[in-house]
Design an enzyme around this catalytic site. Sequence first.
Site, short mmCIF file in Angstrom:
data_model
loop_
_atom_site.label_atom_id
_atom_site.label_comp_id
_atom_site.label_asym_id
_atom_site.label_seq_id
_atom_site.Cartn_x
_atom_site.Cartn_y
_atom_site.Cartn_z
N TYR A 1 -20.00 20.74 -62.82
CA TYR A 1 -20.14 19.82 -63.95
C TYR A 1 -19.33 18.54 -63.78
CZ TYR A 1 -16.07 22.24 -66.24
OH TYR A 1 -14.87 22.79 -66.56
N GLU A 2 -19.59 17.58 -64.67
CA GLU A 2 -19.06 16.21 -64.57
C GLU A 2 -19.46 15.54 -63.27
OE1 GLU A 2 -18.27 15.27 -67.24
OE2 GLU A 2 -17.75 17.14 -68.22
N GLY A 3 -20.69 15.80 -62.84
CA GLY A 3 -21.19 15.26 -61.58
C GLY A 3 -20.87 16.21 -60.46
#
Length: 596
Positions: free
Chosen positions: A442-444
């Site tokens: 997550y978060e890229g």
Amino acid sequence: MPQYTPPLRDMQFLMHEVLNAVEELKALPKHADIDAETLNAVLEEGGKFAAEVTAPLNLSGDAEGCKLDKTTHEVQTPKGFKAAYATYVEGGWPSLSGDPEFGGQGLPILVNQCFYEMLNSANQAWTMYPGLSHGAYEALHAHGTPEQKATYLPKLTSGKWTGTMCLTEPHCGTDLGMLRSKAEPRADGTYRITGQKIFISAGEHDLADNIIHLVLARLPDAPQGSKGISLFVVPKYLVNADGSIGERNGIHCAGLEHKMGIHGNSTCQMVLDNAVGTLVGAPNKGLAAMFVMMNAARLGVGNQSLGLTEVAYQNAVAYAKDRIQMRALSGPKAPDKPADPIIVHPDVRKMLLTARAYAEGGRALSMFTALQLDKMLATDDADERQDADDMVALLTPVIKAFLTDNGWIATSHCMQVFGGHGYIHESGVEQFVRDARINMIYEGTNTVQSLDLLGRKVLSDNGKKLKKFGKLIAAFVEEEGVSEPMQEFVNPLADLGDKVTKLTTELGMKAFGNADEVGAAAVDYLRIVGHLCFAYLFARMAKVALEKQGSGDPFYTAKLHTARFYFAKLLPETASLIRSARAGLAPLMAMDEALF
């Protein structure tokens, strides 16, 4: 049940002996009155909160998880989470690095970063509830209107309200240019927002009085793609003119994701049904405003894996010293026992030292970057601000990807040390592994971070940011190159610095011919740069340890052993990574899709 001891000694070593943080901070007008005693006292108390309040809830929170009432759309967090959050707010912890204008204590981000490392070691799932509020605070602080700041920042700063970031939709993850949520303007200047969001961490819970969602959506006349995205602040409860909570807004949790890890945190499917929101920043410029929050979150996710690496290491060491299995190949080490403690076996030590080195290297990089953030936000010198900004931009994808990759490796190693007992829930270590795995996604995803580093942060400006970091390395190598005891650290650092320069030039030339060459090399490249960062910081730590080892403090002896292990056993990974990066695109794309 797993145990946790805050690594205060190592934090103080980095802060005061390696980074000289007090001197650096005192040069900034905002922090002119800071002193070492204050920083140490805050971290000591913060460590107590993490170890005594949130750590005992980690195992039980994982087993219990969150519960959604589908009638009311309310989420109940695990037993003890709400009380722990109340204690967190009462202690003033949410406001540590907040702006005093909005009720913050104005302490350096460096302190907050260390505090959050301890919270993540203690209980990552719980820490995500207040953690996301910092990103919402930063986005509104940077781009909010005066009215939005007055309405939301004091409550976010105090922790009375929490924040989220609502980006992802069912049909699009990282590719936000495809999002479909719509925002219709109203006569009173607000907007009616309709759409669906998924994977929203802490999107609904029972810890705070209100939840402030930052939502990406499209205006009716918005252009296609990422250039047509706007950012809106959408509270769970509308806020009255006097600041009190009003009626329920049209945003609710429709479902909870059933996840591999972080069970104690509510990962929500959010529905916006004519929810009332206000525009943050300029129309169609929402992604730029949201990047303030996204970058804060990326640094935070790296910190999550740093925390897990540390706590997994601590528990694996304790187990390895106590668990007896077989005899050392060179003969019994504990002849009074039926077998030797497993810590005598070389490969067990390799796994433990890998986790230890990744924890200590990750902490050094995290704190180094936090200090750059403090400079960027507080200096009056434009050149210093730009240099710090460039450094943070360069290191953000490295922290997110390198530290989370290392966290996965380290927690897996620590579970392996436990053997069969590591696979059992009661030991706690298998939870660290499961929780660590999401941090790479997550978060890229870490591949996205790698593309960001090589494509945007290095090649797009012809290596300007990377050269600034390279100058720090070159200056250190020149200063310490004449020191005989430092040769074992300086020589491999200088060698890797030269190789990174050559590799970067080579990849840049390839990219001119075919941009896909960036995608083929990016993941290897980020890991190489991550090791360059660690090598620089381990060399700096070794310098101090060499100077202080005559004191008789075993801390410095251990630091040197860890640094030597890192250079001997972990840094050599860069040789194979460089070779892989140079192999290029052809081995990946030659096979026809039909053959997969």
